[in-house]
Design a protein around this motif. Structure first.
Motif, mmCIF file in Angstrom:
data_model
loop_
_atom_site.group_PDB
_atom_site.id
_atom_site.type_symbol
_atom_site.label_atom_id
_atom_site.label_comp_id
_atom_site.label_asym_id
_atom_site.label_seq_id
_atom_site.Cartn_x
_atom_site.Cartn_y
_atom_site.Cartn_z
ATOM 1 N N SER A 66 -10.075 19.659 69.371
ATOM 2 C CA SER A 66 -9.714 18.910 70.580
ATOM 3 C C SER A 66 -8.812 17.755 70.169
ATOM 4 O O SER A 66 -8.787 17.348 69.000
ATOM 5 N N LEU A 67 -8.077 17.240 71.151
ATOM 6 C CA LEU A 67 -7.156 16.142 70.888
ATOM 7 C C LEU A 67 -7.133 15.198 72.076
ATOM 8 O O LEU A 67 -7.205 15.647 73.225
ATOM 9 N N PRO A 68 -7.007 13.888 71.828
ATOM 10 C CA PRO A 68 -6.776 12.980 72.961
ATOM 11 C C PRO A 68 -5.382 13.210 73.529
ATOM 12 O O PRO A 68 -4.439 13.543 72.805
ATOM 13 N N ILE A 69 -5.243 13.033 74.808
ATOM 14 C CA ILE A 69 -3.965 13.270 75.459
ATOM 15 C C ILE A 69 -2.890 12.337 74.916
ATOM 16 O O ILE A 69 -1.691 12.674 74.936
ATOM 17 N N SER A 70 -3.283 11.197 74.387
ATOM 18 C CA SER A 70 -2.308 10.241 73.835
ATOM 19 C C SER A 70 -1.589 10.831 72.620
ATOM 20 O O SER A 70 -0.394 10.588 72.427
ATOM 21 N N ILE A 71 -2.301 11.606 71.807
ATOM 22 C CA ILE A 71 -1.670 12.223 70.638
ATOM 23 C C ILE A 71 -0.656 13.280 71.080
ATOM 24 O O ILE A 71 0.435 13.401 70.510
ATOM 25 N N ILE A 72 -1.006 14.050 72.098
ATOM 26 C CA ILE A 72 -0.075 15.055 72.626
ATOM 27 C C ILE A 72 1.160 14.365 73.193
ATOM 28 O O ILE A 72 2.291 14.845 73.024
ATOM 29 N N ALA A 73 0.967 13.222 73.870
ATOM 30 C CA ALA A 73 2.099 12.487 74.434
ATOM 31 C C ALA A 73 3.016 11.957 73.338
ATOM 32 O O ALA A 73 4.245 11.944 73.496
ATOM 33 N N ASN A 93 3.663 13.341 70.533
ATOM 34 C CA ASN A 93 4.394 14.466 69.946
ATOM 35 C C ASN A 93 5.105 15.309 71.010
ATOM 36 O O ASN A 93 5.370 16.492 70.783
ATOM 37 N N LYS A 94 5.404 14.701 72.137
ATOM 38 C CA LYS A 94 5.994 15.451 73.250
ATOM 39 C C LYS A 94 7.300 16.132 72.852
ATOM 40 O O LYS A 94 7.530 17.300 73.180
ATOM 41 N N ASP A 95 8.172 15.428 72.141
ATOM 42 C CA ASP A 95 9.478 15.984 71.793
ATOM 43 C C ASP A 95 9.351 17.139 70.805
ATOM 44 O O ASP A 95 9.992 18.180 70.963
ATOM 45 N N SER A 96 8.541 16.969 69.777
ATOM 46 C CA SER A 96 8.392 18.044 68.792
ATOM 47 C C SER A 96 7.685 19.256 69.389
ATOM 48 O O SER A 96 7.946 20.391 68.976
ATOM 49 N N PRO A 100 8.214 19.963 78.588
ATOM 50 C CA PRO A 100 9.306 19.637 79.504
ATOM 51 C C PRO A 100 8.993 18.552 80.521
ATOM 52 O O PRO A 100 9.905 18.071 81.196
ATOM 53 N N SER A 101 7.740 18.165 80.686
ATOM 54 C CA SER A 101 7.361 17.183 81.704
ATOM 55 C C SER A 101 6.338 16.216 81.109
ATOM 56 O O SER A 101 6.107 16.206 79.892
ATOM 57 N N ARG A 102 5.754 15.390 81.966
ATOM 58 C CA ARG A 102 4.700 14.496 81.481
ATOM 59 C C ARG A 102 3.570 15.324 80.882
ATOM 60 O O ARG A 102 3.115 16.301 81.479
ATOM 61 N N PRO A 103 3.087 14.984 79.695
ATOM 62 C CA PRO A 103 2.059 15.799 79.039
ATOM 63 C C PRO A 103 0.823 16.032 79.897
ATOM 64 O O PRO A 103 0.289 17.145 79.932
#
Length: 492
Positions: free
Chosen positions: A63-70, A72-75, A79-82
């Motif tokens: 699992s991951l916090p949504i902040s970590i996904i945000a 790494n959004k570019d990598s 295409p939109s808000r995580p």
């Protein structure tokens, strides 16, 4: 390193060209192909979704916090808000608060996507698939004039070639007789170790040899073409096209850079190279920038551009999903890939799950092609996510699956269910107002007003009222009788 004798420069005897400059853009008109656009559009968001899936799988806690996904959004190429992207696919991602008191939501994978991931891993680990991937890499290295390809270019083509996530450690070392890594993994190159005459045969040559036509190297060989509906070709272009097809076929595994860059012979060889590379890709398509990237490394980027411009009946260029995608037309039929590929079967299962929403504990497959289906999918997604921000525009993405994965039946059932809910509420209102016809007449009058002009609509409404409403006699009083008598005297 041993190479065959036929991989040598051949002298060019004369040249001819017709499609050049402005003549090319005016003589050949682009015709949109809905089926191929659909084949491109249906995979929208699949790559970023699998990138997020792989990132979550790599974590020990799964699992991951949504902040970590945000971060790494570019990598991840989201295409939109995580958070919107995550909530758009409740069948794939599950949002929760750790310990029930967390401030930032965490994301984990649903059991359905984990099951598909297990099957995907089995495909990558199977000996048959690993051999197929090794053959693709070997053929790509043999096409390269230096018999080397930088690792950064292979990383760009990893999705198209169907390479495992960590192919440099899990795949390349198992085939030391085919290729090896030279230099560091980041800035190094994959180098050919040994040439294979058996694999140095293009797909067109292989089909010609299997057909019993007596084909041998250097003979004319025509490309299979598919003309889109509405495509027209004048006589001059048709003559040029027939002559171009009759030119000798130079194998993409032969070095033909001695050919003059702006000749039909050179273009046919470049078309052969592009045709073979697209056949190495699992989906028989790739983003145009990636195609031109490998073309630039091969030294024929401008020839690739000219081939795409002159031969839309061989290579279709789709402008869907916010980028240009090169599609090999012969590889598709009615928007579906003809060749059966185990990795594409797995990707189709992911696509099927992406467009599956949960409502009242049941899985409902959605094809977001119509407005009703979009509304139903959006409403169901809201129920699962529990947040108004979970709704996101689908931009017209439509999904089609072959065989047992076809969703049309499920989509029709859900659409009927969606319409049925509203129809039931209307019927309940109609029952309560059955004794009156006021609502019905007003609705009809309103419909007439929308279809007719103001004056004509009012007259039509008046005529309708005169036909449908009975005249009720009005009670007469003394003043009324006097008024009528005065009107009769004046008229007489």
């Amino acid at each position: 390193m041993k190479f065959p004798n036929h991989v040598i420069h051949r002298r060019h005897r004369g040249s001819r060209t017709f499609m050049d400059g402005a003549a090319a853009t005016t003589a050949i008109k682009f015709v949109r192909d809905r089926g191929l656009d659909h084949a491109v559009e249906r995979e929208k968001n699949l790559r970023p979704l699998l990138n997020v899936k792989n990132l979550i799988k790599s974590e020990p806690s799964k699992s991951l916090p949504i902040s970590i996904i945000a971060q790494n959004k570019d990598s991840l190429k989201i295409p939109s808000r995580p958070i919107e992207f995550i909530r758009k696919y409740p069948s794939v991602f599950h949002e929760f608060l750790p310990g029930g008191i967390g401030i930032h939501p965490h994301i984990k994978l649903t059991q359905e996507v984990l099951d598909i991931n297990v099957d995907e891993h089995l495909v990558y680990e199977s000996d048959s698939y690993r051999q197929l991937v090794a053959d693709r890499l070997l053929k790509l290295l043999m096409i390269s004039r230096m018999n080397k390809i930088p690792i950064n270019i292979l990383d760009k083509l990893k999705w198209d070639l169907g390479l495992p996530q960590n192919y440099l450690k899990t795949l390349v070392p198992d085939f030391p007789d085919c290729f090896r890594v030279v230099g560091s993994n980041e800035s190094g190159q994959l180098e050919l170790v040994c040439w294979s005459d058996e694999l140095a045969v293009s797909i067109l040559e292989k089909k010609a040899m299997e057909g019993g036509s007596g084909y041998s190297k250097g003979m004319p060989l025509a490309f299979p073409v598919k003309f889109s509906k509405g495509f027209e070709m004048d006589k001059k272009v048709k003559k040029w096209w027939d002559d171009w097809q009759k030119l000798p076929y130079v194998s993409p595994y032969e070095n033909a850079l001695h050919l003059s860059p702006k000749t039909d012979e050179s273009d046919k060889w470049a078309a052969a190279v592009l045709h073979e590379i697209l056949n190495l890709f699992v989906a028989k398509k790739a983003e145009r920038d990636d195609v031109l990237c490998i073309g630039e490394y091969l030294g024929i980027r401008s020839r690739f551009k000219r081939v795409l411009l002159h031969h839309p009946h061989i290579f279709y260029l789709s402008s869907k999903i916010g980028t240009y995608t090169v599609v090999l037309k012969e590889a598709y039929k009615r928007g579906l890939l003809i060749e059966n590929n185990p990795l594409m079967n797995i990707r189709n299962r992911y696509l099927h799950l992406m467009h599956t929403v949960k409502e009242h504990g049941k899985d409902i497959s959605m094809s977001s092609g119509t407005n009703q289906e979009k509304k139903a999918a959006s409403n169901a997604s809201k129920k699962v996510a529990g947040d108004d921000d979970s709704e996101e525009e689908n931009n017209g993405v439509s999904v089609t699956f072959s065989g047992s994965e076809t969703e049309n039946g499920d989509s029709d059932e859900e659409e009927d269910r969606f319409k049925g809910g509203r129809r039931g509420s209307r019927e309940a209102v109609a029952v309560s107002r059955r004794r009156t016809t006021t609502t019905t007449s007003k609705r009809k009058n309103g419909d007439l007003k929308t279809h007719l002009g103001d004056g004509e609509g009012e007259r039509a409404i008046g005529r309708r009222h005169s036909r449908t409403k009975p005249k009720v006699p009005q009670p007469l009083n003394a003043s009324t009788n006097v008024h009528r008598r005065s009107q009769q005297r004046s008229s007489s």
